[in-house]
Motif scaffolding. Structure first.
Motif, PDB file in Angstrom:
ATOM      1  N   ARG A 191       3.159 -17.582  -0.926  1.00  0.00           N
ATOM      2  CA  ARG A 191       2.924 -18.813  -0.179  1.00  0.00           C
ATOM      3  C   ARG A 191       1.457 -19.233  -0.239  1.00  0.00           C
ATOM      4  NH1 ARG A 191       7.020 -16.824   3.521  1.00  0.00           N
ATOM      5  NH2 ARG A 191       8.777 -18.250   3.480  1.00  0.00           N
ATOM      6  N   ARG A 192       0.588 -18.275  -0.515  1.00  0.00           N
ATOM      7  CA  ARG A 192      -0.846 -18.559  -0.551  1.00  0.00           C
ATOM      8  C   ARG A 192      -1.373 -18.720  -1.977  1.00  0.00           C
ATOM      9  NH1 ARG A 192       0.616 -15.625   3.729  1.00  0.00           N
ATOM     10  NH2 ARG A 192      -0.549 -15.779   5.695  1.00  0.00           N
ATOM     11  N   TRP A 193      -0.864 -17.907  -2.887  1.00  0.00           N
ATOM     12  CA  TRP A 193      -1.345 -17.921  -4.276  1.00  0.00           C
ATOM     13  C   TRP A 193      -0.140 -17.795  -5.201  1.00  0.00           C
ATOM     14  CZ3 TRP A 193      -3.252 -14.509  -0.533  1.00  0.00           C
ATOM     15  CH2 TRP A 193      -4.523 -14.835  -0.020  1.00  0.00           C
ATOM     16  N   ARG A 194      -0.192 -18.559  -6.307  1.00  0.00           N
ATOM     17  CA  ARG A 194       0.987 -18.562  -7.187  1.00  0.00           C
ATOM     18  C   ARG A 194       0.981 -17.442  -8.215  1.00  0.00           C
ATOM     19  NH1 ARG A 194      -1.915 -23.210  -8.895  1.00  0.00           N
ATOM     20  NH2 ARG A 194      -2.557 -23.193 -11.096  1.00  0.00           N
ATOM     21  N   SER A 195      -0.130 -16.717  -8.350  1.00  0.00           N
ATOM     22  CA  SER A 195      -0.165 -15.609  -9.306  1.00  0.00           C
ATOM     23  C   SER A 195      -1.286 -14.655  -8.912  1.00  0.00           C
ATOM     24  CB  SER A 195      -0.417 -16.124 -10.728  1.00  0.00           C
ATOM     25  OG  SER A 195      -1.747 -16.617 -10.844  1.00  0.00           O
ATOM     26  N   LYS A 196      -1.287 -13.483  -9.518  1.00  0.00           N
ATOM     27  CA  LYS A 196      -2.347 -12.530  -9.195  1.00  0.00           C
ATOM     28  C   LYS A 196      -3.696 -13.029  -9.695  1.00  0.00           C
ATOM     29  CE  LYS A 196      -2.185  -9.326 -13.159  1.00  0.00           C
ATOM     30  NZ  LYS A 196      -2.015  -7.911 -13.546  1.00  0.00           N
ATOM     31  N   LEU A 197      -3.712 -13.799 -10.800  1.00  0.00           N
ATOM     32  CA  LEU A 197      -4.971 -14.353 -11.282  1.00  0.00           C
ATOM     33  C   LEU A 197      -5.557 -15.302 -10.255  1.00  0.00           C
ATOM     34  CD1 LEU A 197      -7.144 -14.867 -13.386  1.00  0.00           C
ATOM     35  CD2 LEU A 197      -5.634 -16.581 -14.420  1.00  0.00           C
ATOM     36  N   SER A 216      -9.806 -14.034 -20.211  1.00  0.00           N
ATOM     37  CA  SER A 216      -9.417 -15.075 -19.267  1.00  0.00           C
ATOM     38  C   SER A 216     -10.598 -15.988 -18.967  1.00  0.00           C
ATOM     39  CB  SER A 216      -8.901 -14.448 -17.956  1.00  0.00           C
ATOM     40  OG  SER A 216      -8.745 -15.438 -16.963  1.00  0.00           O
ATOM     41  N   PRO A 217     -10.632 -17.191 -19.552  1.00  0.00           N
ATOM     42  CA  PRO A 217     -11.735 -18.125 -19.275  1.00  0.00           C
ATOM     43  C   PRO A 217     -11.864 -18.463 -17.792  1.00  0.00           C
ATOM     44  CG  PRO A 217     -10.483 -18.837 -21.197  1.00  0.00           C
ATOM     45  CD  PRO A 217      -9.711 -17.719 -20.576  1.00  0.00           C
ATOM     46  N   GLU A 218     -10.731 -18.571 -17.086  1.00  0.00           N
ATOM     47  CA  GLU A 218     -10.783 -18.884 -15.658  1.00  0.00           C
ATOM     48  C   GLU A 218     -11.489 -17.772 -14.885  1.00  0.00           C
ATOM     49  OE1 GLU A 218      -7.204 -21.239 -13.901  1.00  0.00           O
ATOM     50  OE2 GLU A 218      -6.398 -19.824 -15.356  1.00  0.00           O
TER      51      GLU A 218
END
Length: 212
Positions: free
Chosen positions: A70-76, A133-135
């Motif tokens: 609900r807070r974040w859509r992925s571990k990244l 991972s550029p992000e």
């Protein structure tokens, strides 16, 4: 039984209805958010980014997976948020009245942070992952470089105002000199910081910057 936005049970009926959030609104409890963020650090230190999972974070935080999603859509995105929060906290620039004192204080704070068991595991792991991972690379640059660059710039500016440094000193060079030796010693070589080392390093840094 109905459940709130974090999956906790709430009662039913008119009395319970007065405590329920408006239809469609998710109730994101701050204590659970804090527990999840803390769990991220612990999980990163324990298993690293590649093996870290939402399931493991949820289990460590004592919440359900839905509370995380609900807070974040992925571990990244979760890690990006946590890294950004660390960067936002920042490190206030010291103002001891002398360049050597300011440098010594920055070194002491940096050494304490890098010696922390979690930092010594998490930072190298995230830097390795950032290569893919550029992000994550951009978030780490903000957290580990840009926030510290402001501190180095402030230390240099005050030293210039006091007449301790020439006005053409490069704050980026100051940052490299302040952080490079400690990162190498504590996170790459993984050696101890002996007594007197920070004092000697402070003297070397101020001399390298051209202090009068």
């Amino acid at each position: 039984m109905a459940k709130d936005g974090d999956g906790t049970e709430s009662g039913s009926g008119p009395a319970a209805g007065t405590r329920r959030a408006p239809a469609g609104a998710a109730v994101l409890r701050e204590d659970k958010t804090a527990a999840i963020r803390a769990a991220v650090f612990e999980e990163l230190a324990a298993v690293g980014f590649a093996r870290m999972s939402i399931e493991g974070i949820a289990r460590r935080a004592g919440v359900g997976k839905t509370a995380v999603y609900r807070r974040w859509r992925s571990k990244l995105h979760l890690v990006l948020d946590v890294v950004a929060a660390v960067a936002a906290a920042g490190l206030p620039a010291p103002d001891t009245g002398s360049l050597r004192g300011d440098v010594r204080t920055v070194l002491e704070v940096a050494a304490r942070a890098l010696r922390h068991p979690m930092a010594s595991q998490i930072i190298p792991d995230l830097l390795a992952e950032a290569a893919r991972s550029p992000e994550l690379a951009a978030a780490l640059k903000t957290a580990l470089h840009d926030s510290q660059q402001g501190v180095a710039a402030a230390v240099v500016a005050r030293a210039v105002e006091r007449g301790e440094l020439p006005p053409d000193v490069d704050p980026q060079l100051a940052l490299d000199l302040l952080t490079g030796p400690l990162y190498w010693r504590l996170l790459v070589v993984r050696d101890e910081v002996p007594a007197g080392y920070l004092d000697a390093l402070a003297g070397s840094v101020t001399a390298a910057l051209g202090a009068d």
